[in-house]
Scaffold this motif. Structure first.
Motif, PDB file in Angstrom:
ATOM      1  N   ASP B 151      -1.077  -6.403  21.218  1.00  0.00           N
ATOM      2  CA  ASP B 151      -2.190  -5.489  21.482  1.00  0.00           C
ATOM      3  C   ASP B 151      -3.146  -6.098  22.512  1.00  0.00           C
ATOM      4  O   ASP B 151      -2.989  -7.251  22.923  1.00  0.00           O
ATOM      5  N   THR B 154      -4.887  -9.439  21.593  1.00  0.00           N
ATOM      6  CA  THR B 154      -3.978 -10.572  21.557  1.00  0.00           C
ATOM      7  C   THR B 154      -3.546 -10.954  22.971  1.00  0.00           C
ATOM      8  O   THR B 154      -3.378 -12.133  23.287  1.00  0.00           O
ATOM      9  N   THR B 155      -3.403  -9.938  23.837  1.00  0.00           N
ATOM     10  CA  THR B 155      -3.062 -10.219  25.231  1.00  0.00           C
ATOM     11  C   THR B 155      -4.154 -11.058  25.879  1.00  0.00           C
ATOM     12  O   THR B 155      -3.872 -12.015  26.603  1.00  0.00           O
TER      13      THR B 155
END
Lengths: 215, 233
Positions: B151, B154-155
């Motif tokens: 997501d 998290t990226t």
């Protein structure tokens, strides 16, 4: 009643011989099968191994046992005991089946696992021992238990060359008493109990923590 | 640090890489962009020597490590075992374990040391894979789609993580579909199309790099919709 007890004890003395055959054959079968499947996966002697597996699986076990016990000594001048001939022929026979089971198991491991090991600089021998085979074993355990059970029952063929296993003992008893029902049933119960024991061990391994937690 | 010269790679007469040449300086991050089938993964695999080019040479200074798109953690090992297995073959002391625990702690997954991969989320697996690669102290790290399936938050974490890895002096080549991610992290972006380097830009010196790069992705959505309308759907 007393007679049945003594019959059970008599046939029971064959259990040790049957187990000796089974354990010996399993050892040869697993080592041989493992060697064949790894060599074949790496492309070494592939057609030779394929040919061996094909011939072993394509001829009756009783014929292979006969060849090793009766024919080989005639050709090479080595005298094999019945039990040694049994262990060798059952072991070789089993190794072909084990090689096929392991082939399926190895091919089920994603190629990326081999590549991951390679990129981390893990040497090939360690890769097989610690990365690939533990995963293969988990995948093929049910099939291997099946193979061991089949092998146990096939050891009864050794009675043909007079080795005193469970089957042979029951045949001797039957010949002595001219009654087949009880001795054969006793032998059947022994075999069945051994099969149940093998299944129990297999399930125990499947449920062990290490096996269960991963995947 | 990495020197790729005239690399050609064919798969059954289909040219996947066609005369690709470039070089990468130490501690640089190179982004590989381009449409699917453009040759990004194959190029990374050739640099790692997982695939052999048909012609051309690739020279790398130092140790190369590859982070797979699907991580390829060893499923029968715990997170800690995944990290320590390879370094422990060379260093039989307790040092690798100590280092691994420290690294997991720094990545915020210290509590997962004894977990198996199936008990981890995608982002956690990503961190474990990164940690496992760093454990062998690579000079060059190749990442194939490090943000796929992650997501937005998290990226962003991955961007921060990879930047800190760069600050450790590691040179990186990152293949990704995610242009925003690549522009954020790369010093230079190469766009591979049909096996050739179609674009070689520095995103910081390019105006609106996303729009610029997007032009090279064939079959724009509108055309795709038209194609669908024409067919019997």
């Amino acid at each position: 009643m007393e007679r049945i007890v003594s019959d059970i004890v008599y046939v029971g003395t064959g259990v040790l011989v049957t187990l000796q055959l089974l354990v010996g054959a399993i050892c040869i079968g697993i080592v041989g099968g493992l060697l064949m499947s790894i060599l074949r996966y790496r492309g070494t002697c592939r057609s030779l191994i394929n040919g061996m597996v094909s011939i072993i699986r394509g001829t009756p076990l009783i014929l292979q046992l006969g060849l090793i016990y009766f024919a080989v000594p005639g050709i090479f001048g080595i005298k094999l005991t019945a039990i040694a001939a049994g262990i060798i022929s059952f072991g070789l026979n089993s190794s072909a089946y084990v090689a096929e089971i392991l082939r399926a198991g190895i091919e089920s491991i994603p190629k990326g696992q081999f590549e991951a090991a390679q990129t981390l600089g893990i040497p090939t021998s360690h890769m097989w021992k610690d990365i690939i085979l533990p995963q293969v074993v988990r995948n093929v355990l049910p099939a291997m238990v099946g193979e061991i059970i089949a092998l146990l029952k096939e050891t009864a063929i050794i009675s043909m060359i007079g080795c005193q296993d469970i089957m042979r003992k029951s045949q001797l008893l039957a010949a002595e008493q001219f009654v087949y029902f009880t001795p054969l049933c006793i032998a059947g119960v022994y075999y069945y109990l051994l099969v149940l024991f093998i299944e129990f061990i297999g399930r125990k391994i499947e449920r062990s923590e290490k096996y269960d937690k991963s995947i | 640090m990495i020197k790729v010269s005239n690399v050609r790679k064919l798969f059954n007469e289909i040219t996947v890489l066609d005369d690709v040449s470039f070089s990468v300086e130490k501690s640089n991050i190179i982004g590989l962009a381009g449409p699917s089938g453009g040759g990004k993964s194959t190029l990374l695999r050739c640099i790692q020597k997982l695939d052999k080019p048909n012609s051309g040479t690739i020279k790398c200074d130092g140790r190369v490590c590859f982070m797979f798109q699907d991580f390829q953690l060893f499923p029968h090992m715990t997170v800690l075992e995944n990290l320590t297995y390879a370094p422990a073959l060379k260093n039989k002391t307790s040092l690798p374990a100590k280092l691994a625990l420290e690294m997991l702690e720094n990545l915020g997954i210290g509590s997962k040391a004894d977990a198996y991969q199936r008990q981890l989320s995608g982002g956690q697996k990503q961190r474990v894979a990164l940690a496992r690669s760093l454990m062998i102290k690579p000079d060059i790290l190749l990442c194939d789609e490090p943000t796929s399936g992650l997501d937005v938050a998290t990226t962003m974490d991955v961007v921060t993580l990879l930047e800190s890895v760069r600050n450790m002096g590691v040179t990186m080549v990152i293949a990704s579909h995610d242009l925003d991610f690549l522009i954020k992290i790369s010093d230079r972006i190469l766009l591979l199309k049909e096996g050739r380097i179609a674009v070689d830009i520095s995103p910081k010196e390019t105006d609106n790099p996303v729009e610029y790069l997007k032009k090279f992705y064939s079959l724009p959505p509108q055309q795709f919709v038209e194609t669908l309308k024409l067919s019997s759907f």
